[in-house]
Enzyme design. Structure first.
Site, PDB file in Angstrom:
ATOM      1  N   ASP A 268       0.866  -1.165   0.000  1.00  0.00           N
ATOM      2  CA  ASP A 268       0.000   0.000   0.000  1.00  0.00           C
ATOM      3  C   ASP A 268       0.918   1.234   0.000  1.00  0.00           C
ATOM      4  OD1 ASP A 268      -3.253   0.537   1.496  1.00  0.00           O
ATOM      5  OD2 ASP A 268      -2.098   1.769   0.104  1.00  0.00           O
TER       6      ASP A 268
HETATM    7  C1  GLC Z   1      -4.367   4.315  -0.160  1.00  0.00           C
HETATM    8  C2  GLC Z   1      -5.229   3.108   0.127  1.00  0.00           C
HETATM    9  C3  GLC Z   1      -5.237   2.101  -0.974  1.00  0.00           C
HETATM   10  C4  GLC Z   1      -5.091   2.809  -2.295  1.00  0.00           C
HETATM   11  C5  GLC Z   1      -3.688   3.410  -2.343  1.00  0.00           C
HETATM   12  C6  GLC Z   1      -3.445   4.187  -3.643  1.00  0.00           C
HETATM   13  O1  GLC Z   1      -3.701   4.751   0.994  1.00  0.00           O
HETATM   14  O2  GLC Z   1      -5.043   2.414   1.347  1.00  0.00           O
HETATM   15  O3  GLC Z   1      -6.461   1.371  -0.878  1.00  0.00           O
HETATM   16  O4  GLC Z   1      -5.257   1.901  -3.377  1.00  0.00           O
HETATM   17  O5  GLC Z   1      -3.426   4.237  -1.225  1.00  0.00           O
HETATM   18  O6  GLC Z   1      -4.270   5.294  -3.686  1.00  0.00           O
END
Ligand code: GLC
Length: 746
Positions: A268
């Site tokens: 993430d």
């Molecule tokens: C965010 C989220 C994730 C998302 C990623 C990119 O913090 O936790 O679900 O896909 O960053 O935006």
């Protein structure tokens, strides 16, 4: 072996052969480059990323959706890097791109995988026309805690329903072939058990037994993987002391060794370096080592991989063979997407965003997502020919952005049709419509505009309140400790109630709310989640009876926030409560003997039942269930239970019912839930129509991980229920029997 360039597929080469061929020609830094995902910082993206892409240091870019810029990024990768490896272009296409579906929790309330798949298809086509070839969806984190802001983004509390929805979304995004125009790679997230965060506070700790992980939280991910999802995303959360991004048990033992997952895992946002903050790693280098050892293939934006993995390999702390294995999975998805044949996007190859079919799909989804929670005296549907005037009141009657809900980076609010606009269009020339916003935001306090609202209601035949949460109150990092209607909305309801006029409330929100303080103040109550672009027409058509509400709750609605976690598939405990043991705290005699109030699992001030149970939803139809039966009272292991019921619509209008089947395994070598959803079917019946709804449940679907972590279906006695919600009492019994004699057993 022919040395076809990656962009010239040798006819005899399979994807895996092409992967191996390409991998064999990559330098170590080029391999690690594929593990590096960088964020587009906007229009300067070309200056920002040109050189790293030319050097082969970038495998993916996220958050760039200008198709001209995306095509240029791909051109740089294909024509100006040594090996010409195209880029994965990632984006959070969670519940729509420009045309927005209901939030995923609302989509789950349709209990209709087909419409969810269609909606994901619409989203994929629109996203692909912007150059996106990878979405960070579906999010399938089960949760029993509506305080958690991200409950909006998932499919609720049940593993079976969430699995069906996740699979539908994966298939909608990925299509029949990833290489087809308009197909984009999907991403099952967040692996794993992110929805178990303590107190519903986002990013908080999770402590989960392996039993609960395997029997509950992991199930939707296994279903998505079995359906061919291309990628997974690691969760931010700490899972039993080891954050998911560095968790070998999850990423290697479960995901690769047990499930043989061949796709890849992306971290993430900066979650690799967050291992330092968690206290698992000393520094970036240590974090990179932990994450790559755990089996996270690609790092989202943190750049610890590109900065530290070369040295870690040179020093022998990371084997290049491990890098090869992780990079191969990334390359495989790129070949499957057909990027080496064509990395570029021509928007005219795809339908225009917001086309009539797209709008109709999201309208259908919104229509089926709305849940009718109360309809006193069958106030609904309204008959325009019996009305002179209606008052539309509240902050969400005419809020085109709010109705789209959370996680809509690319949603086009100008396309939203609000409930106010839809009702004015439908009632134009027949019924006077008086609109009073009354509150600037859902959090506003009592103000003189409340008097305007009261006046409008007093002068109308019926008052329709549009209440709830703005979209900013749900989603990532937006958890709430109090899940009542925000602001003084409840006071507004009370004042409108005091006018004596019939009151309908339509709630838009990104979570289950505690509605206890308004449910008795309204005659009818519709819960519309955040319904998306066409939420207005859907709500208006339901209010006016063009169609009947058919949504069912994918999540339990508590009476009080203090009941959380409260969910239908709980354990029986050794002292289960029952209706006749419940007292009301106000009635308690202060000198009552300690044991006189019922020694069972309940709250003195809330009892033990929810306000509305999982699977609940009313209809304008009148559905009756009769003659429930099981084909045979004994079901041999390896065969299937056949259960059926006669469903009749005794109402005056055609309507759809979601028929649900639940089972209970009465005795297990670990305790089993008192009910588990094992099947559901959406059925449309005309007035007076009867149909037989049959379910087939294979004994393998009754399996669970026991105390030895073996997945077993144990012979023994089961209950089976069929009904319109998880409170159904329509029950039959059956036994799973092991007909194999001992010497026949494997
Ligand atoms: C965010 C989220 C994730 C998302 C990623 C990119 O913090 O936790 O679900 O896909 O960053 O935006």
């Amino acid at each position: 072996m022919s040395h076809a360039s990656p962009t010239t597929p040798a006819p005899e080469q399979t994807v895996d052969q092409r992967v191996a061929d390409l991998l064999g020609r990559m330098t170590l830094i080029e391999k690690i480059g594929q593990m590096n995902q960088l964020n587009s910082d906007g229009p300067a993206v070309l200056d920002q990323l040109r050189h790293p892409i030319q050097a082969g240091h970038v495998g993916s870019v996220l958050n760039e959706v200008d198709v001209v810029l995306v095509n240029e990024l791909q051109r740089i990768a294909v024509e100006e890097s040594r090996l010409g490896i195209p880029l994965l272009i990632g984006r959070d296409v969670i519940h729509g791109f420009n045309t927005v579906m209901p939030i995923p929790l609302g989509q789950a309330a349709t209990w209709n995988p087909a419409i969810v798949r269609e909606g994901a298809r619409v989203a994929a086509l629109e996203a692909a026309s912007s150059g996106v070839n990878w979405t960070f969806a579906p999010m399938m984190d089960l949760t029993r805690d509506p305080r958690w802001g991200r409950i909006a983004e998932g499919f609720g509390e049940d593993a079976h329903l969430a699995s069906e929805m996740a699979v539908a979304m994966v298939r909608g995004f990925q299509g029949n072939n990833l290489a087809d125009a308009g197909s984009i790679a999907a991403c099952a997230k967040h692996f794993a058990a992110y929805g178990a965060v303590e107190s519903g506070r986002d990013y908080a700790t999770t402590n989960i037994s392996e039993y609960e992980l395997r029997n509950y939280y992991l199930r939707p991910f296994k279903a998505a993987i079995d359906a061919g999802v291309s990628t997974l995303m690691a969760s931010f959360s700490d899972v039993n002391g080891v954050p998911a991004t560095g968790n070998e048990f999850l990423m290697r033992k479960v995901l690769r060794e047990e499930w043989a997952f061949e796709g890849f895992v992306v971290s993430d946002w900066d979650s690799v370096r967050q291992l330092i903050i968690h206290g698992l790693s000393e520094d970036d280098r240590d974090a990179a080592l932990a994450a790559v050892t755990a089996g996270v293939n690609m790092e989202m934006v943190g750049q610890s991989y590109i900065h530290h993995l070369p040295a870690l390999v040179e020093e022998g702390l990371v084997a290049e063979a491990m890098i090869d294995e992780l990079v191969a999975s990334i390359l495989r998805v790129k070949f499957q997407l057909g990027l080496f044949e064509n990395a570029y996007t021509n928007p005219s190859d795809l339908p225009p965003a917001g086309n009539p079919q797209a709008l109709d799909t999201v309208r259908q989804a919104a229509l089926q997502s709305v849940v009718l929670l109360k309809n006193e005296g069958r106030l609904l549907p309204l008959s325009p020919d019996k009305l002179n005037s209606v008052a539309l009141i509240g902050p969400l009657a005419d809020a085109p952005y709010e109705q789209l809900g959370t996680w809509i980076f690319d949603g086009n609010a100008q396309w939203s049709v609000t409930p106010r606009r839809a009702l004015e269009e439908r009632l134009d020339g027949q019924v006077e419509v008086h609109y009073v916003r009354a509150m600037d935001t859902s959090r506003s306090r009592v103000s003189p505009t409340f008097d305007d609202a009261v006046r409008a209601a007093s002068e109308a035949d019926v008052a329709i309140l549009f209440l709830g949460e703005e979209s900013i109150l749900s989603g990532e990092a937006h958890s709430r400790a109090n899940i009542d209607l925000p602001g003084d909305q409840a006071e507004l309801v009370r004042r409108i109630r005091a006018t004596g006029r019939p009151v309908i409330a339509v709630i838009q929100a990104g979570r289950a709310l505690t509605l206890t303080n308004i449910v008795d103040e309204v005659d009818a109550l519709l819960f519309a989640w955040h319904p998306g672009t066409m939420g207005g027409p859907a709500i208006a058509d339901l209010l006016l009876g063009v169609d009947s509400p058919s949504g069912k709750l994918p999540v339990t609605f508590p009476r009080m926030v203090g009941q959380i976690p409260i969910y239908y598939n709980q354990k029986n405990t050794g002292k289960p409560p029952s209706h006749d043991t419940i007292v009301h705290i106000d009635d308690i005699d202060p000198f009552a003997p300690q044991t006189s109030l019922g020694m069972t699992a309940f709250h003195l001030d809330a009892g033990y039942t929810p306000l509305f149970p999982f699977g609940f939803g009313l209809s304008y139809g009148e559905f009756h269930y009769d003659n429930m039966r099981v084909a045979t009272p004994e079901v041999p292991l390896g065969e299937s239970l056949r259960a059926s019921v006669e469903l009749t619509n005794r109402g005056a209008v055609a309507a759809e019912e979601v028929v649900q089947l639940y089972v209970r395994d009465l005795v297990g070598n670990v305790t089993r839930p008192i009910k588990e959803l094992k099947g559901f079917r959406r059925v449309r019946l005309a007035p007076g129509e009867t149909t037989v709804v049959e379910f087939v449940v294979h004994t393998d679907e009754l399996a669970f991980y026991d105390r030895h972590m073996r997945r077993v279906t144990e012979p023994g006695k089961f209950h089976v229920w069929i009904g319109g919600d998880s409170d159904t009492q329509l029950r039959a019994d059956f036994r799973v029997v092991d007909i194999l004699t001992d010497d026949q057993k494997p």
